[in-house]
Design a protein around this motif. Structure first.
Motif, PDB file in Angstrom:
ATOM      1  N   ALA A 144       0.725  -1.287  -0.060  1.00  0.00           N
ATOM      2  CA  ALA A 144       0.092   0.105  -0.049  1.00  0.00           C
ATOM      3  C   ALA A 144       0.843   1.230  -0.084  1.00  0.00           C
ATOM      4  O   ALA A 144       0.614   2.147  -0.514  1.00  0.00           O
ATOM      5  CB  ALA A 144      -0.917  -0.142   1.338  1.00  0.00           C
ATOM      6  N   ALA A 145       1.849   1.360   0.791  1.00  0.00           N
ATOM      7  CA  ALA A 145       2.821   2.291   0.817  1.00  0.00           C
ATOM      8  C   ALA A 145       3.573   2.514  -0.551  1.00  0.00           C
ATOM      9  O   ALA A 145       3.427   3.784  -0.896  1.00  0.00           O
ATOM     10  CB  ALA A 145       3.618   2.325   2.025  1.00  0.00           C
ATOM     11  N   ALA A 200       2.382   1.764  -3.332  1.00  0.00           N
ATOM     12  CA  ALA A 200       1.301   2.083  -4.300  1.00  0.00           C
ATOM     13  C   ALA A 200       1.207   3.735  -4.140  1.00  0.00           C
ATOM     14  O   ALA A 200       0.741   4.588  -5.004  1.00  0.00           O
ATOM     15  CB  ALA A 200       0.050   1.434  -4.157  1.00  0.00           C
ATOM     16  N   LYS A 201       1.454   4.359  -2.992  1.00  0.00           N
ATOM     17  CA  LYS A 201       1.377   5.714  -2.675  1.00  0.00           C
ATOM     18  C   LYS A 201       2.617   6.634  -2.810  1.00  0.00           C
ATOM     19  O   LYS A 201       2.620   7.877  -2.701  1.00  0.00           O
ATOM     20  CB  LYS A 201       0.767   5.992  -1.281  1.00  0.00           C
ATOM     21  N   HIS A 243       5.705   5.657  -1.648  1.00  0.00           N
ATOM     22  CA  HIS A 243       6.850   5.706  -0.658  1.00  0.00           C
ATOM     23  C   HIS A 243       7.801   4.791  -1.301  1.00  0.00           C
ATOM     24  O   HIS A 243       7.293   3.576  -1.540  1.00  0.00           O
ATOM     25  CB  HIS A 243       6.023   5.021   0.760  1.00  0.00           C
ATOM     26  N   CYS A 288       2.062   5.881   8.001  1.00  0.00           N
ATOM     27  CA  CYS A 288       2.093   5.244   6.755  1.00  0.00           C
ATOM     28  C   CYS A 288       1.061   4.002   6.390  1.00  0.00           C
ATOM     29  O   CYS A 288       1.628   3.033   6.250  1.00  0.00           O
ATOM     30  CB  CYS A 288       3.371   5.205   6.154  1.00  0.00           C
TER      31      CYS A 288
END
Length: 104
Positions: free
Chosen positions: A21-22, A24-25, A27, A103
């Motif tokens: 998920a991080a 994909a954002k 990070h 995060c």
């Protein structure tokens, strides 16, 4: 026959989900957490004879069709895969760090 590998722990699954998920954002996730075959964060990292770490399912598929290392191209004399506990710990620790930083 070798026993089937144990499934990834709940802690590993949680860290893996958080890292994905991080990423994909946007990070930055450490490159060593990614499998070279799938370019995805590893959930079940294993060490092959060549000393490199791979995600279990893709390297098993690779070795079913090839006798060479996907990293070096060299012939592998042994197809034994061993869990990479150190990499699992690093991924879990990094997931915990991201969680503490909020995060999610």
């Amino acid at each position: 026959l070798a026993p089937a590998p144990a499934p990834p722990s709940e802690m590993m699954v949680a860290a893996w989900q958080l890292l994905r998920a991080a990423a994909a954002k946007g990070h930055q996730i450490p490159q060593e957490f990614y499998d070279c075959i799938t370019c995805e964060v590893m959930l079940d990292p294993v060490i092959a004879w060549d000393g490199h770490t791979y995600e279990r399912t893709p390297i098993v598929r690779w070795l079913a069709e090839h006798s060479t290392s996907p990293m070096t191209g060299e012939t592998l004399p042994d197809f034994t895969l061993r869990p990479n506990h150190s990499m699992r710990s690093q991924i879990i620790n990094y997931g915990e760090k991201l969680h503490k930083e909020g995060c999610e």
